[in-house]
Design an enzyme around this catalytic site. Sequence first.
Site: not given
Length: 332
Positions: A26, A53, A108
Amino acid sequence: MAKIYTEKDASLDPIKGKRIAVLGYGSQGRAWALNLRDSGLDVVVGLERQGNSWKQAEADGFKPVLTEDAVKQSDIVIFLVPDMVQRYVYRERVQPHLREGMDLVFAHGFNIHYKLIEPPKTVDVYMVAPKGPGPTVREYFVHGGGVPALVAIHQNYSGKALEKALAIAKGIGATRPGVIETTFKEETETDLIGEQVDLVGGIMELMRSAFQTLVEMGYQPEVAYFETINEMKMIVDIIHNKGFYGMLKAVSDTAKYGGITVGKYVINEDVKRRMREAAEKVRNGKFAEEWIEEYNRGSPTIKQALQEIQNSLEEKIGNQLREMIERGKPKS
């Protein structure tokens, strides 16, 4: 003061000769895969299915494979799929194929910090978190720059996790401006708190409340939109480039006085108290529990809120005015 690493502190050598699996293609996945490949590293793209994708990765010159196949043939696995999908991908696609000495890399810290993913002790676990969206990470890299990033180490089985984290950061261009060392805890909690009280939640509700106040007072919604929402970008751009002081120097004296005196009246200690309450829910894990439950129920709160915003007056007026604004932009 924070420790900041730049180009002189990083080398690609710790990850040269290793195959890097980028899971997801992405916004961030595409940028990372392209940047790492352009840096001369061995990259394979791993995807869950042969969808859009997959086609994009092929168009970009990759030969994507299914997630588990990418993991099997790689030494470094980078998670760039959405937060709430990561634990499933890890449990079903990654964990069965982990080998001693592999690396797990995150952009993250959510899944590690809240223990949704608990890797074995025989792998390195570290984070490289660019402070910008994927397209910007790619654009800056292509033009010789880079987006700053945070790096953090969760497990250092090899004793060289930081060197490898800096190598990944260098590979995507982040060491060009600089990389700040942090922890999974600090990155996760500050990211969530910032999103909630300021960047997404706070600023959106501030603009909407200002717009609604003006409309309720009888002002035309089109004029209210320009004054409370549209001009926000211009002010934020000045702050981004010159800071708060630079912004105040750029606006009129009337705006200075009104902003300085009224701003603290609107965003007062009561607002800061509620910000702190929201922040504590992130720190004590209650927000993570709520979000996991919400996601497992199909995200009804998000769906309802999106519908309400889509149908709001401010959104309808914004759609109309954006067309007008677009007509006024200089033609390239």
